[in-house]
Motif scaffolding. Structure first.
Motif, short mmCIF file in Angstrom:
data_model
loop_
_atom_site.label_atom_id
_atom_site.label_comp_id
_atom_site.label_asym_id
_atom_site.label_seq_id
_atom_site.Cartn_x
_atom_site.Cartn_y
_atom_site.Cartn_z
N LEU A 1 0.82 -1.21 0.00
CA LEU A 1 0.00 0.00 0.00
C LEU A 1 0.86 1.26 0.00
O LEU A 1 0.55 2.23 -0.69
CB LEU A 1 -0.95 -0.01 1.20
N ALA A 2 1.94 1.26 0.79
CA ALA A 2 2.83 2.43 0.83
C ALA A 2 3.50 2.66 -0.51
O ALA A 2 3.58 3.80 -0.99
CB ALA A 2 3.87 2.26 1.93
N LEU A 3 3.98 1.60 -1.13
CA LEU A 3 4.62 1.74 -2.45
C LEU A 3 3.61 2.22 -3.48
O LEU A 3 3.92 3.08 -4.32
CB LEU A 3 5.22 0.40 -2.90
N HIS A 4 2.40 1.69 -3.43
CA HIS A 4 1.38 2.11 -4.39
C HIS A 4 1.01 3.57 -4.20
O HIS A 4 0.84 4.30 -5.17
CB HIS A 4 0.14 1.22 -4.27
N ARG A 5 0.92 4.00 -2.95
CA ARG A 5 0.60 5.39 -2.65
C ARG A 5 1.70 6.32 -3.14
O ARG A 5 1.43 7.38 -3.71
CB ARG A 5 0.39 5.56 -1.14
N ASP A 6 2.96 5.92 -2.92
CA ASP A 6 4.09 6.80 -3.27
C ASP A 6 4.48 6.73 -4.75
O ASP A 6 4.74 7.76 -5.36
CB ASP A 6 5.32 6.44 -2.41
N ASP A 7 4.55 5.52 -5.30
CA ASP A 7 5.10 5.35 -6.65
C ASP A 7 4.16 4.65 -7.62
O ASP A 7 4.56 4.36 -8.75
CB ASP A 7 6.41 4.54 -6.58
N GLY A 8 2.97 4.33 -7.19
CA GLY A 8 2.03 3.63 -8.07
C GLY A 8 2.45 2.18 -8.28
O GLY A 8 3.30 1.64 -7.58
N ILE A 9 1.84 1.58 -9.27
CA ILE A 9 2.08 0.17 -9.54
C ILE A 9 3.53 -0.07 -9.97
O ILE A 9 4.08 -1.15 -9.73
CB ILE A 9 1.06 -0.36 -10.59
N GLU A 10 4.15 0.92 -10.55
CA GLU A 10 5.55 0.78 -10.99
C GLU A 10 6.49 0.61 -9.80
O GLU A 10 7.45 -0.14 -9.86
CB GLU A 10 5.97 1.98 -11.84
N GLY A 11 6.20 1.29 -8.70
CA GLY A 11 7.01 1.12 -7.49
C GLY A 11 6.91 -0.29 -6.93
O GLY A 11 7.91 -0.88 -6.51
#
Length: 170
Positions: free
Chosen positions: A105-115
């Motif tokens: 969830l944190a990665l998706h919030r910060d960098d989207g699916i690419e993160g």
């Protein structure tokens, strides 16, 4: 010399890491089962005691204090056991890793699916490290669960002792 078919090198590290993670997860499941059983017992105990003995009607001055301590201990134990079974929403790890839903969830919030994709690719380059990072995360959760279970048991036992002495005195 290793036996035929025994993994070596990176494959062995990945095997050990996966097995370690499985053992830790099994223990976490047992901790949840213990906490759930104890929570049921702690919730039922006051009803059972009061149903058998009724409310105290004695004239001893110590009885109300002991019952107040019993209620405080019971509430503390109840809260600790509830805390043990509640799901965790994060880890103590501050470094990178994709091992827990909060990481996704944190990665998706910060960098989207690419993160998420980049972190998954990084984890895929060294699966043993990825499994060991999960083992550390789940171990931290397990240690917290057992700490809360110990607090719950100690508080509930203290409450039981206070209530019993209060019934005997009152």
């Amino acid at each position: 010399m290793s036996a035929p078919g025994t993994p070596t090198g990176e494959a062995a590290a990945q095997f050990v890491a996966a097995r370690l993670l499985a053992v830790i997860r099994e223990d976490a499941g047992r901790a949840d089962a213990k906490a759930s059983f104890l929570l049921t017992l702690v919730v039922a105990l006051p009803t059972l005691l009061l149903g058998i003995t009724g409310l105290p009607h004695g004239r001893a001055r110590a009885a109300p204090v002991l019952f107040a301590l019993a209620v405080a201990g019971w509430l503390t134990g109840l809260g600790a056991l509830v805390h043990a079974v509640l799901p965790r929403s994060g880890t103590r790890r501050s470094g990178p890793g994709l091992t827990y839903y909060a990481d996704v969830l944190a990665l998706h919030r910060d960098d989207g699916i690419e993160g998420i994709r980049n972190e998954a690719a990084r984890a895929g380059r060294d699966p043993a490290v990825w499994l060991l990072t999960q083992a550390v995360d789940v171990s931290a959760i397990l240690a917290q669960k057992y700490r809360w279970i110990r607090w719950g048991i100690c508080s509930a036992l203290g409450a039981l002792v206070c209530a019993t002495v209060g019934l005997l005195v009152g």
